[in-house]
Structure formats: C-alpha cells, structure tokens
Design a protein around this motif. Sequence first.
Motif, short mmCIF file in Angstrom:
data_model
loop_
_atom_site.label_atom_id
_atom_site.label_comp_id
_atom_site.label_asym_id
_atom_site.label_seq_id
_atom_site.Cartn_x
_atom_site.Cartn_y
_atom_site.Cartn_z
N TYR A 99 -9.29 6.47 -6.80
CA TYR A 99 -8.22 5.54 -7.20
C TYR A 99 -8.13 5.48 -8.71
O TYR A 99 -9.10 5.18 -9.41
CB TYR A 99 -8.51 4.15 -6.63
CG TYR A 99 -7.53 3.07 -7.03
CD1 TYR A 99 -6.17 3.20 -6.77
CD2 TYR A 99 -7.97 1.90 -7.67
CE1 TYR A 99 -5.27 2.20 -7.12
CE2 TYR A 99 -7.09 0.89 -8.01
CZ TYR A 99 -5.74 1.04 -7.74
OH TYR A 99 -4.85 0.05 -8.09
N CYS A 113 -1.55 3.10 -10.96
CA CYS A 113 -1.04 2.21 -9.92
C CYS A 113 0.04 1.28 -10.49
O CYS A 113 -0.16 0.64 -11.53
CB CYS A 113 -2.18 1.39 -9.33
SG CYS A 113 -1.66 0.23 -8.05
N LYS A 155 -2.70 -5.13 -8.36
CA LYS A 155 -3.36 -3.84 -8.16
C LYS A 155 -3.97 -3.81 -6.76
O LYS A 155 -3.91 -4.80 -6.02
CB LYS A 155 -4.44 -3.61 -9.21
CG LYS A 155 -3.92 -3.53 -10.64
CD LYS A 155 -3.09 -2.27 -10.88
CE LYS A 155 -2.63 -2.19 -12.34
NZ LYS A 155 -1.86 -0.96 -12.64
N CYS A 163 1.55 7.13 -1.87
CA CYS A 163 1.51 6.64 -3.25
C CYS A 163 2.53 7.40 -4.10
O CYS A 163 2.45 8.62 -4.24
CB CYS A 163 0.11 6.81 -3.83
SG CYS A 163 0.00 6.18 -5.53
N ALA A 178 -1.66 7.61 -7.70
CA ALA A 178 -2.82 6.80 -8.07
C ALA A 178 -3.98 7.04 -7.09
O ALA A 178 -5.14 6.85 -7.44
CB ALA A 178 -2.44 5.32 -8.08
#
Length: 339
Positions: A174, A179, A203, A221, A225
Amino acid sequence: MPLDIDIVKARANNEYRFSKVRGEAMLSLRTIGGTIPAHLLDVARDVAMKYGNGVIRLTTRQKLAMPGIRYEDMDKVNKMIAPFIKEMTIDICGIDQDPEEGYKTIGGRNIVTCQGNRICQKGNVDTTGMARRLEKLIYPSEYHLKTTIAGCPQDCAKANLADIGIFGIAEMIYDRDRCIGCGKCAELCDHHAAQCLHMDQGKVRKEKTKCIGCGECALVCPTLAWRRNPKKFYMVKLGGRTSKVTPRIGKIFLNWVTEDVIAAVIQNIWKFSAEVLDGSPKYLHMGHLIDMAGYKKFKEWALKDVELNPEAKVADRIYWLENEYVANMHVKSPNAGGH
C-alpha cells in the motif's frame, strides 16, 4: 469368443477405464493444467476416429478421453499416442520414460488448474507454469492423491475439494501517498472479499490478520496505491474430497509459503502415504490418511527437512466437520394425521 482382460493392468497403463460395453474402454490423456499445444489435438482426434467411437470427452480433471477403445487395440493405441506423451510428459514436464509404454501409473492424477495470471486478471500466480514444474513430483506414483492449483482464493478450479489444494495469494503493498481516499478498495473488500479494509481519516486502514491475499484491491484502485508484491506466495489446503456420505472441504495446512516449500512438502506426502499404508497403495484420499495417522504425525512427516520461508504459517491443528446422515431416519408421511 471370451476376452482374457487384465483390468487392473489396463487401468494402470494409460488410464484405460472399461465401460458398460464388454471389451471396450475409455482412454484418458493427461493434460497439465488443462493446457496443451493445439497440434496435439490431432493425436486425440485420430485415436478417437480410428480406434474409438469418434467422440472426445473432456473430463472433470481436464483430461482428453476417448471412449470406445477395444481391448485388443490397446497396444496399437499406445504407439499412436506416443507423440502426445513425449511432448506433454517428457519434453514439457521433464519426466524420463519411454513414450511408447503409455503412462506408468494411474496414481498421482494430473494437476488441475484455473487459467492463472497468464490470462486472468484476478490470478496471482502462473498456475500453468507451476503445474508443469510440479508434475514430475506427483507422476508417476502409485498413491491416489489429487492436486489442484487455483490462481487466487476465488477458487474457480475447486481446489477446496482436492487432496492437495494450492491457492495463489498476494502480499499487498500500500502506497499511502498515492491513495486519494476514494474508498473503492474498501467497498469491494467489504462486498466480496475479507472485510479487512476500512476508511480512516481519508485513507485506507487494513486489518492485516484478516487479509486472505486475494489481490482484489489492486484491480479497482484508480491510482495504483495497491499493488502485488512480486514475490509469489501460496496457501495450501489438505483433505478436500467429494464423497457419497462424507464430503469434505479442505482445511488450511500452510499459508504464505513459497513454491519451494510446497515442492518439498509434496515429496514428503508421498513418503507419509507409504508409511501409513505400509507400502501397499490403496484408493484413499489425503483426509483418510491424516485420520488414520493423526494430524500431529502427519505434520511431522510433511515438514521433515523442509526449510520454511520466513513468512510461512503452519496450522496448529486441523478439524473437519463431516456431513452427517442418520440411517433409518423416520420420515413422517405427508398424508399421516397429526396431533
């Protein structure tokens, strides 16, 4: 004129299965993960047309089966399928044998796989390549165990019902800076995955112990991210089987292990099978063997001299819940009176 047929020998060599028609059998050709070079289909077609009944059946284990083979033609058919065995078994899988002798044994069924990441976007691993590398470890063997590889926990290949079920899983990385807090990954995870992702102050927060490594978050995504760790990991379930009265879903034995670990464990499983059955192969599944020996003894055999990767996890215990059927159960007639 009566035929002198050695049914056991015929099944062991080339996987001939005799049918309801006296003197006729069905020949099964092993495919590895359901993938074969297209030109080899000509071999199956020619056998079916010349010695069979003109039909090719795709079996549930991804084999090519030709019914209608006469017992007296089996030696001719063995020579005819030699190019198929040479390319699939010898050239692709690296197994040393005479292709004109047919298959050496019926044990260690061919490996079944889903499409894996060569084709499927959900696939975490190359199931076809793995099946070809592992084939030499399961064939030839006189012990009856079935192996299935699923490219992800979605399990399109039904690895949960195999003696040895292998699942490709992904360690997810991640990148918080990438993000944008859209929540798509958390929404998807909550809807049809492990419910391990949650939004927290714009987040994503992850409950790591709940993650099953499906990799679904990377698919939705929009900013990348989430991405899969290039290192390949697997979950291994044991003891799955179909059955008339006691079907079982496989239970997790290993998690977050590498292919090297799996290869070593599979070789130990054959030794365990020989130990439990006193060197006399029988038609028994993995769950039966573990029931006979006990999980503790099985684990000792399976992990003997195996070097586990640092991320690996091993089950402390395995418990199967059987489907229970009550014999002589009284069923009240729908026409009977009641109080």
